[in-house]
Design a protein around this motif. Structure first.
Motif, PDB file in Angstrom:
ATOM      1  N   ALA A   1      24.862  18.883  17.222  1.00  0.00           N
ATOM      2  CA  ALA A   1      24.397  20.150  17.779  1.00  0.00           C
ATOM      3  C   ALA A   1      23.211  19.932  18.719  1.00  0.00           C
ATOM      4  CB  ALA A   1      24.022  21.110  16.656  1.00  0.00           C
ATOM      5  N   THR A   2      22.268  19.076  18.299  1.00  0.00           N
ATOM      6  CA  THR A   2      21.084  18.820  19.133  1.00  0.00           C
ATOM      7  C   THR A   2      21.464  18.118  20.437  1.00  0.00           C
ATOM      8  OG1 THR A   2      19.744  18.626  17.124  1.00  0.00           O
ATOM      9  CG2 THR A   2      18.809  17.746  19.152  1.00  0.00           C
ATOM     10  N   PHE A   3      22.314  17.073  20.327  1.00  0.00           N
ATOM     11  CA  PHE A   3      22.740  16.337  21.519  1.00  0.00           C
ATOM     12  C   PHE A   3      23.522  17.243  22.462  1.00  0.00           C
ATOM     13  CE2 PHE A   3      25.923  13.738  23.755  1.00  0.00           C
ATOM     14  CZ  PHE A   3      25.090  12.881  24.459  1.00  0.00           C
ATOM     15  N   GLY A   4      24.399  18.089  21.912  1.00  0.00           N
ATOM     16  CA  GLY A   4      25.183  18.983  22.742  1.00  0.00           C
ATOM     17  C   GLY A   4      24.325  19.980  23.499  1.00  0.00           C
ATOM     18  N   LEU A   5      23.356  20.569  22.812  1.00  0.00           N
ATOM     19  CA  LEU A   5      22.487  21.538  23.473  1.00  0.00           C
ATOM     20  C   LEU A   5      21.622  20.878  24.547  1.00  0.00           C
ATOM     21  CD1 LEU A   5      21.334  23.711  20.419  1.00  0.00           C
ATOM     22  CD2 LEU A   5      22.774  24.440  22.325  1.00  0.00           C
ATOM     23  N   THR A   6      21.107  19.676  24.229  1.00  0.00           N
ATOM     24  CA  THR A   6      20.270  18.980  25.207  1.00  0.00           C
ATOM     25  C   THR A   6      21.080  18.601  26.454  1.00  0.00           C
ATOM     26  OG1 THR A   6      18.902  18.103  23.414  1.00  0.00           O
ATOM     27  CG2 THR A   6      18.730  17.009  25.552  1.00  0.00           C
ATOM     28  N   SER A   7      22.312  18.147  26.219  1.00  0.00           N
ATOM     29  CA  SER A   7      23.168  17.778  27.355  1.00  0.00           C
ATOM     30  C   SER A   7      23.480  18.990  28.220  1.00  0.00           C
ATOM     31  CB  SER A   7      24.463  17.141  26.845  1.00  0.00           C
ATOM     32  OG  SER A   7      24.192  15.966  26.113  1.00  0.00           O
ATOM     33  N   LEU A   8      23.788  20.113  27.589  1.00  0.00           N
ATOM     34  CA  LEU A   8      24.074  21.323  28.360  1.00  0.00           C
ATOM     35  C   LEU A   8      22.851  21.775  29.148  1.00  0.00           C
ATOM     36  CD1 LEU A   8      26.191  23.345  25.766  1.00  0.00           C
ATOM     37  CD2 LEU A   8      27.009  22.283  27.875  1.00  0.00           C
ATOM     38  N   SER A   9      21.687  21.623  28.556  1.00  0.00           N
ATOM     39  CA  SER A   9      20.474  22.029  29.273  1.00  0.00           C
ATOM     40  C   SER A   9      20.224  21.130  30.483  1.00  0.00           C
ATOM     41  CB  SER A   9      19.275  22.006  28.321  1.00  0.00           C
ATOM     42  OG  SER A   9      18.969  20.673  27.934  1.00  0.00           O
TER      43      SER A   9
ATOM     44  N   ASP B   1      14.119  24.013  22.780  1.00  0.00           N
ATOM     45  CA  ASP B   1      14.719  22.731  23.164  1.00  0.00           C
ATOM     46  C   ASP B   1      15.532  22.867  24.452  1.00  0.00           C
ATOM     47  OD1 ASP B   1      15.638  20.116  23.149  1.00  0.00           O
ATOM     48  OD2 ASP B   1      17.328  20.601  21.835  1.00  0.00           O
ATOM     49  N   THR B   2      16.412  23.853  24.521  1.00  0.00           N
ATOM     50  CA  THR B   2      17.253  24.016  25.712  1.00  0.00           C
ATOM     51  C   THR B   2      16.422  24.453  26.923  1.00  0.00           C
ATOM     52  OG1 THR B   2      17.766  26.262  24.952  1.00  0.00           O
ATOM     53  CG2 THR B   2      19.342  24.534  24.406  1.00  0.00           C
ATOM     54  N   TRP B   3      15.390  25.241  26.693  1.00  0.00           N
ATOM     55  CA  TRP B   3      14.557  25.697  27.806  1.00  0.00           C
ATOM     56  C   TRP B   3      13.828  24.512  28.464  1.00  0.00           C
ATOM     57  CZ3 TRP B   3      10.075  29.821  27.306  1.00  0.00           C
ATOM     58  CH2 TRP B   3       9.728  30.268  28.604  1.00  0.00           C
ATOM     59  N   ILE B   4      13.256  23.652  27.612  1.00  0.00           N
ATOM     60  CA  ILE B   4      12.549  22.482  28.156  1.00  0.00           C
ATOM     61  C   ILE B   4      13.528  21.553  28.867  1.00  0.00           C
ATOM     62  CG2 ILE B   4      11.272  20.407  27.497  1.00  0.00           C
ATOM     63  CD1 ILE B   4       9.918  22.048  25.328  1.00  0.00           C
ATOM     64  N   GLY B   5      14.741  21.365  28.300  1.00  0.00           N
ATOM     65  CA  GLY B   5      15.733  20.509  28.951  1.00  0.00           C
ATOM     66  C   GLY B   5      16.183  21.069  30.279  1.00  0.00           C
ATOM     67  N   ALA B   6      16.386  22.405  30.356  1.00  0.00           N
ATOM     68  CA  ALA B   6      16.810  23.023  31.611  1.00  0.00           C
ATOM     69  C   ALA B   6      15.692  22.976  32.646  1.00  0.00           C
ATOM     70  CB  ALA B   6      17.233  24.465  31.347  1.00  0.00           C
ATOM     71  N   TRP B   7      14.439  22.996  32.205  1.00  0.00           N
ATOM     72  CA  TRP B   7      13.300  23.009  33.118  1.00  0.00           C
ATOM     73  C   TRP B   7      13.038  21.607  33.704  1.00  0.00           C
ATOM     74  CZ3 TRP B   7       8.425  26.300  31.739  1.00  0.00           C
ATOM     75  CH2 TRP B   7       7.611  26.409  32.872  1.00  0.00           C
ATOM     76  N   ASN B   8      13.066  20.598  32.795  1.00  0.00           N
ATOM     77  CA  ASN B   8      12.666  19.256  33.211  1.00  0.00           C
ATOM     78  C   ASN B   8      13.836  18.299  33.414  1.00  0.00           C
ATOM     79  OD1 ASN B   8       9.515  19.300  32.851  1.00  0.00           O
ATOM     80  ND2 ASN B   8      10.346  20.268  31.006  1.00  0.00           N
ATOM     81  N   GLY B   9      15.021  18.619  32.900  1.00  0.00           N
ATOM     82  CA  GLY B   9      16.141  17.699  33.024  1.00  0.00           C
ATOM     83  C   GLY B   9      15.935  16.473  32.157  1.00  0.00           C
ATOM     84  N   PRO B  10      16.677  15.376  32.429  1.00  0.00           N
ATOM     85  CA  PRO B  10      16.530  14.134  31.648  1.00  0.00           C
ATOM     86  C   PRO B  10      15.144  13.538  31.867  1.00  0.00           C
ATOM     87  CG  PRO B  10      18.584  14.141  32.901  1.00  0.00           C
ATOM     88  CD  PRO B  10      17.751  15.262  33.438  1.00  0.00           C
ATOM     89  N   SER B  11      14.228  13.907  31.014  1.00  0.00           N
ATOM     90  CA  SER B  11      12.841  13.472  31.173  1.00  0.00           C
ATOM     91  C   SER B  11      12.234  13.216  29.807  1.00  0.00           C
ATOM     92  CB  SER B  11      12.023  14.539  31.916  1.00  0.00           C
ATOM     93  OG  SER B  11      12.012  15.749  31.183  1.00  0.00           O
TER      94      SER B  11
END
Length: 681
Positions: free
Chosen positions: A59-67, A118-128
């Motif tokens: 679930a965590t990996f999937g959400l991070t990847s989508l973000s 988690d998804t907000w930070i991933g969508a904001w910064n991308g793979p970082s």
């Protein structure tokens, strides 16, 4: 043509050498493909076997990847606002869950807030690095909560299977997979029940005694032994079980004879929608169970009348009289019970019909006071007899047994308790005192009122604690529910305000079937039913004319007949049948009652006659400790015109009752102890 030693040129490819080269390549490719498939299958098997363990990581990996994908596609200001709103909404749910102590809402809010961040930070910064750190923190936190729950759930499941096997669950009683309980029964109802229990994780070892009635069906279920698989554990999840079963009707659960026995009742038709006729008296001894009416599943409910005080209360026209008449009709048929009636309504319209079945009927406060005085004397004498038997036999006798000890159980039935307390408030404390000491002597109070209030119970909750059985009918306010059934009853589901038909009630007692709120309906005795019962068990002559109850009914058996009903034992220091004086309650010339602390002085004035009585003589006779204690009452009587103080004896005034105050002494009646009841009431 070739010759020996000839070697073909290098540029010529021999078919003999070509085939092995291609075969090796094909075999190599095939080996790689097979290995890939094998690895894929192994990975799938591992993932399938560890699907619960891997769920948080997936679930965590999937959400991070989508973000990250969202970041690559670009995130607008509006979309950032959506992420922020989702985070705020989840946080609000968490706060609401904490405020209202909802564990489910709190957990859901925390989980939603963490995923949104988690998804907000991933969508904001991308793979970082910030996104990776956030994802790692979320993953660690989720496993910190998830792993203990998963371990506990698996241990409970394994323990359940082991217990089921140890307690006799055979393969033929299980499904295709022997680790899962069977879900097929002999009927569709049993199948639904078994499937519902399996979905709860508590498979039934046995479902037996399925009985179908015109209102539904019921069954006895044997569950695996253990706290987490007990009947109480299933009852706590009744709503979920009902949803799992998918049945039509109302499900009711209760504990059977053992902790792992579950009684399941399903009601498909409401038998309480129509008036339930009273079938007539069903008992012949007050030691038997007295049926009062019908449960929603069509079974009969009732209570044990012996050694239990009863309160019947509810608003007017809600069936209070019906319940009272059912109790009276059954007790009238009991050979070991005697009725004493108190009815303050003019003409005793409620209890007057039962007068020929009773020892006495009091319809005024004075008569009620005399009746209570008789009850107190009876309690005292029974207590003395029990003490005498203990001294003579060495065996303690803690309860009066009407079937053995010669005197019947007494049932004092009071209709409209509120009216009695309004007209004679001093009797409230007397009633409370009697109820506290009466039960062990087989003396029970059955009190009814349509105006429950704190004043009716003596402005004290102590009086209400004496009712072992409380029957509540329809009321208009929740506060009345709490007065009848106890503080907080309305909030716990005892909603008498929801009873929508006369005769519908709720009963609370120490009986395990009366511990939870349930809507029931009492029998309805018609006027013809009451008349027929009175004619059968009351004082009726051969020509059908009622015999006036001018004399008390003799007690069955010998008076004071020992612990085992043998040779009568007399009251200590008294003959077995000493004379008892029955007289009316003393009153002033205006009809008001003479208080106990002034009765002795009034009687002394009466006995003094025309010679009168001085204050000094009253003190000398021990009526009061000082003349000032007598001065107050006689001065009031002089002002009323009942006493004349114009005479003198020496230097002291004499007090003489006037002509208007000379009330004749009531006629006395000499009776044995068997006839000590105030039948003149």
């Amino acid at each position: 043509m070739t010759t020996a030693g000839f070697t073909p040129p290098r540029h010529v490819t021999s078919p003999i050498t070509k085939t092995p080269s291609k075969g090796r390549a094909l075999r190599a490719a095939s080996s790689v493909g097979n290995a890939s498939v094998a690895v894929g299958k192994a990975v799938c098997r591992v993932c399938g076997r560890l699907r619960y363990e891997l769920a948080p990581a997936a679930a965590t990996f999937g959400l991070t990847s989508l973000s990250w994908l969202h970041h690559a596609a670009g995130v607008s200001l509006l979309e950032h606002g959506v992420y922020g709103l989702a985070t705020l909404a989840a946080s609000g749910l968490t706060l609401a869950g904490l405020k209202f102590k909802s564990k489910a809402a709190t957990h859901l809010g925390i989980g939603g807030a963490v995923m949104a961040v988690d998804t907000w930070i991933g969508a904001w910064n991308g793979p970082s690095m910030p996104s990776l750190i956030t994802g790692g923190v979320v993953l660690i936190g989720s496993y910190a909560v998830y792993v203990p729950w998963l371990v506990k759930a698996r241990h409970e499941r394994i323990a359940l299977q082991l217990k089921a096997a140890k307690t006799g669950a055979m393969p033929e009683g299980l499904g295709v997979n022997v680790t899962q309980a069977g879900v097929t029964g002999d009927t569709k109802e049993e199948t639904a029940l078994r499937r519902g229990l399996v979905a709860l994780g508590i498979p039934a070892q046995d479902v037996s005694q399925i009985v179908f009635t015109d209102t539904g069906w019921h069954a006895l279920v044997t569950l695996p032994a253990g706290k987490n698989t007990s009947a109480e554990a299933v009852i706590a999840r009744q709503t979920q079980l009902e949803a799992n079963m998918g049945i039509v009707g109302t499900l009711r659960l209760s504990v059977g004879a053992q902790a792992n026995h579950l009684i399941v009742r399903v009601q498909t038709r409401d038998p309480l929608a129509e008036t339930i006729p009273w079938p007539g008296p069903a008992i012949t001894s007050c030691a038997e169970w007295l049926p009062l009416g019908m449960n929603p599943d069509g079974t009969v409910f009732g209570y044990d009348p012996l050694y239990n005080h009863v309160l019947v209360a509810g608003a007017t026209d809600n069936g209070k009289s019906g319940v009272l008449n059912v109790i009276l009709g059954n007790l009238a048929a009991c050979k070991d019970a005697a009725l004493l009636l108190v009815d303050m309504k003019p003409g005793a319209v409620e209890l007057g019909s039962w007068s020929s079945c009773a020892r006495a009927l009091a319809d005024t406060p004075d008569k009620a006071a005399a009746l209570f005085d008789y009850v107190r004397r009876e309690i005292k004498e029974r207590g003395e007899l029990m003490s005498q038997w203990r001294r003579e036999t060495g065996v303690p006798v803690r309860k009066w047994d009407p079937t053995k000890h010669g005197r019947p159980a007494l049932f004092i039935v009071i209709d409209e308790l509120a009216e009695l307390i309004r007209r004679a408030p001093e009797l409230a404390k007397e009633l409370e005192s009697l109820k506290q000491i009466a039960r062990f002597c087989a003396v029970q109070f059955i009190e009814a009122t349509q105006s429950p209030s704190a004043r009716v119970f003596g402005d004290s909750t102590d009086a209400r604690q004496q009712y072992q059985v409380r029957i509540g009918l329809g009321v208009t306010e929740s506060v009345a529910t709490n007065l009848i059934l106890g503080a907080g009853a309305h909030g716990e589901g005892w909603r008498l305000t929801d009873l929508d038909m006369p005769g519908k009630l709720m009963i609370a007692s120490r009986d395990k079937d009366h511990q939870k709120p349930m809507e029931r309906r009492g029998y309805y005795p018609s006027d013809a039913d009451i008349a027929a019962t009175v004619a059968r068990y009351g004082g009726v002559s051969a020509d059908g004319v009622l015999i006036e109850p001018s004399a008390p009914v003799d007690d069955p058996g010998p008076r004071g007949g020992g612990p085992g009903g043998g040779t009568p034992v007399p009251v200590p220091d008294a003959p077995a049948a000493r004379p008892v004086l029955l007289r009316a309650v003393p009153t002033y010339p205006d009809g008001s009652r003479i208080p106990d602390n002034r009765l002795e002085l009034w009687e002394a004035l009466r006995e003094a006659g025309a010679e009168g009585l001085t204050l000094q003589e009253a003190v000398a006779q021990g009526i009061a400790g000082h003349r000032t204690s007598v001065q107050g009452p006689v001065s009031q009587w002089v002002a009323q015109g009942w006493v004349d103080d114009s005479g003198k004896r020496g230097q002291a005034k004499t007090y003489v009752l006037t002509a208007t105050a000379h009330i004749p002494v009531p006629a006395t009646t000499t009776a044995t102890e068997e006839d000590a009841c105030p039948a003149s009431l």
